[in-house]
Each structure stands twice: as structure tokens, then as C-alpha cells.
Design a protein around this motif. Structure first.
Motif, mmCIF file in Angstrom:
data_model
loop_
_atom_site.group_PDB
_atom_site.id
_atom_site.type_symbol
_atom_site.label_atom_id
_atom_site.label_comp_id
_atom_site.label_asym_id
_atom_site.label_seq_id
_atom_site.Cartn_x
_atom_site.Cartn_y
_atom_site.Cartn_z
ATOM 1 N N UNK A 144 -49.568 11.521 -19.840
ATOM 2 C CA UNK A 144 -49.190 9.897 -19.671
ATOM 3 C C UNK A 144 -48.257 9.564 -19.140
ATOM 4 N N UNK A 145 -47.165 10.366 -18.544
ATOM 5 C CA UNK A 145 -46.193 10.091 -17.809
ATOM 6 C C UNK A 145 -46.637 9.397 -16.160
ATOM 7 N N UNK A 146 -48.004 9.985 -15.951
ATOM 8 C CA UNK A 146 -48.527 9.717 -14.465
ATOM 9 C C UNK A 146 -49.662 8.895 -14.725
ATOM 10 N N UNK A 147 -50.272 8.841 -15.676
ATOM 11 C CA UNK A 147 -51.613 8.278 -15.763
ATOM 12 C C UNK A 147 -51.759 7.455 -17.121
ATOM 13 N N UNK A 148 -52.591 6.155 -16.954
ATOM 14 C CA UNK A 148 -53.003 5.507 -18.188
ATOM 15 C C UNK A 148 -53.936 6.192 -18.609
ATOM 16 N N UNK B 108 -57.980 16.925 -0.392
ATOM 17 C CA UNK B 108 -57.307 16.013 0.730
ATOM 18 C C UNK B 108 -57.605 14.575 0.616
ATOM 19 N N UNK B 109 -58.587 14.231 -0.256
ATOM 20 C CA UNK B 109 -58.982 12.851 -0.385
ATOM 21 C C UNK B 109 -57.929 12.377 -1.316
ATOM 22 N N UNK B 110 -57.657 10.934 -1.244
ATOM 23 C CA UNK B 110 -56.651 10.258 -2.196
ATOM 24 C C UNK B 110 -57.315 10.267 -3.699
ATOM 25 N N UNK B 111 -58.519 9.957 -3.925
ATOM 26 C CA UNK B 111 -59.159 10.035 -5.002
ATOM 27 C C UNK B 111 -59.067 11.229 -5.844
ATOM 28 N N UNK B 112 -58.759 12.383 -5.355
ATOM 29 C CA UNK B 112 -58.595 13.454 -6.016
ATOM 30 C C UNK B 112 -56.894 14.103 -6.150
ATOM 31 N N UNK B 113 -56.499 14.061 -5.120
ATOM 32 C CA UNK B 113 -54.963 14.495 -5.235
ATOM 33 C C UNK B 113 -54.043 13.390 -5.912
ATOM 34 N N UNK B 114 -54.408 12.412 -5.825
ATOM 35 C CA UNK B 114 -53.698 10.977 -6.656
ATOM 36 C C UNK B 114 -53.785 11.281 -8.162
ATOM 37 N N UNK B 115 -54.704 12.168 -8.569
ATOM 38 C CA UNK B 115 -55.135 12.448 -9.919
ATOM 39 C C UNK B 115 -54.776 13.592 -10.381
ATOM 40 N N UNK B 116 -53.702 14.494 -9.495
ATOM 41 C CA UNK B 116 -53.269 15.606 -9.510
ATOM 42 C C UNK B 116 -51.844 15.781 -9.804
ATOM 43 N N UNK B 117 -51.375 16.555 -10.800
ATOM 44 C CA UNK B 117 -49.830 16.708 -11.093
ATOM 45 C C UNK B 117 -49.463 18.434 -10.582
#
Length: 183
Positions: free
Chosen positions: A131-135, A45-54
Motif C-alpha cells: 500500500x505504500x507503493x500502489x493503490x 525491462x518494460x515499464x509495465x512490469x518493473x514499475x509494479x515491482x518492489x
């Protein structure tokens, strides 16, 4: 539909990842299953984890998930889990997110697809979407020596074995793939 996960996806993501956790036979998850589940749910539920999840949805249901992060973030995630451990009556030496990634890679921590949707190419779509979501320029992952099906998938997608590591009581191949803008 592919999309970035959000904090509200935590429960379904953990349900999808449960098979991976079971297969890994991690001592902490065997000894403290509910506490570990609760800790992971809060961590997700922390931004650092879910923001890196597809996640991938079919019929408005999340049926696949890819959890990933830059290797440099692994220590921060592990530190967060360590701080949460006392809240869930867990030992401080969890080691859930420690030493799995290699420097300078985008680490593909977990990928899972609901059983009813396996074999339909969803894992491949999730990986191809990175690559569509992350650099990302270099993607790394670990695959259990015993999981030949996953090993073949990753090799077919261009990943190469670059080393080995031990997670819990299992041996893993560490694999990497360079990602180019037009892949």
C-alpha cells in the motif's frame, strides 16, 4: 531499504526468482531455459512490469523482490510475451502470464528473498509495503499446495484461501486479502 525496481534490476530480479521458476516446473522453462530467461529479462525491462515491482536492498544489494500488477494488466503482459516469443525461438503459446490473477485484485505474482536473507522477515516487509507503493484494496496470490511454509506465512498475514487453480502441472491455492488504508 525498500524501493521500486528499475529496468537495471532485471538480472538480479530474475536470479532471485529462479528458485520459484524451478519449483513451478513449467514445461516452457524446462525445455527452453535460456530463451525463456532472455524473454523474461526483456519483459521485466518494460515499464509495465518493473514499475509494479518492489525490491529490498541490504548493503546496497537487492536481496528481495516482489513482482505484482493489477489483474487487468495480466493480458497486456501476456500479449507482450507472445509478441517476443519468435525473437527467442519460443512457441507462441507460452502461457507465462495467463489466468493466474482474479478480476479486480492486485496480483502478487512472485516474491523471493536471497537464501542468505531468508527467515529475517523480508518477505513480510515486501508484502506490507504494497500500500505504500500502489493503490491496492484487494491483493491476490497463488501458493503451491506443496509450499506449506509460504501458505502459513500468507495466512499469518491475513490472506484467505478463496479458490484453487492449476499452473503448469501444479495445483495452487488462490488467496486474497483486503487491504485497508491503515493496515
Amino acid at each position: 531499504m525498500l524501493r521500486r525496481a528499475n529496468a537495471q534490476d532485471a538480472q538480479v530480479v530474475l536470479e532471485l526468482l529462479q528458485q520459484i521458476f524451478t519449483d513451478m516446473e513449467l514445461e516452457i522453462m524446462q525445455k527452453y531455459p535460456q530463451q525463456t530467461h532472455n524473454l523474461l529479462k526483456e519483459t521485466f525491462s518494460q515499464l509495465m512490469v518493473y514499475q509494479n515491482t518492489i525490491v529490498i536492498e541490504k548493503k546496497q544489494q537487492v536481496v528481495g523482490v516482489l513482482v505484482s500488477y493489477p489483474a487487468a494488466l495480466e493480458k497486456e503482459i501476456n500479449s507482450y510475451c507472445q509478441k517476443l516469443a519468435p525473437k527467442y525461438d519460443l512457441p507462441l503459446n507460452l502461457g507465462l502470464f495467463a489466468g493466474e490473477s482474479w478480476p479486480d485484485e492486485w496480483y502478487l505474482d512472485s516474491i523471493a528473498v536471497a537464501p542468505a536473507y531468508q527467515g529475517q522477515g523480508l518477505a513480510t516487509k515486501l508484502i506490507a509495503a504494497l500500500p505504500q507503493f500502489f493503490d491496492v484494496s484487494l491483493v491476490g496470490l497463488n501458493v503451491d499446495f506443496q509450499n506449506q511454509r509460504a501458505l502459513r506465512l500468507y495466512q499469518r498475514l491475513g490472506f484467505q484461501i478463496v479458490g484453487t487453480t492449476k499452473i503448469g502441472s501444479h495445483q495452487y491455492h488462490h488467496m486474497q486479502k483486503s487491504i485497508f488504508p491503515n493496515d
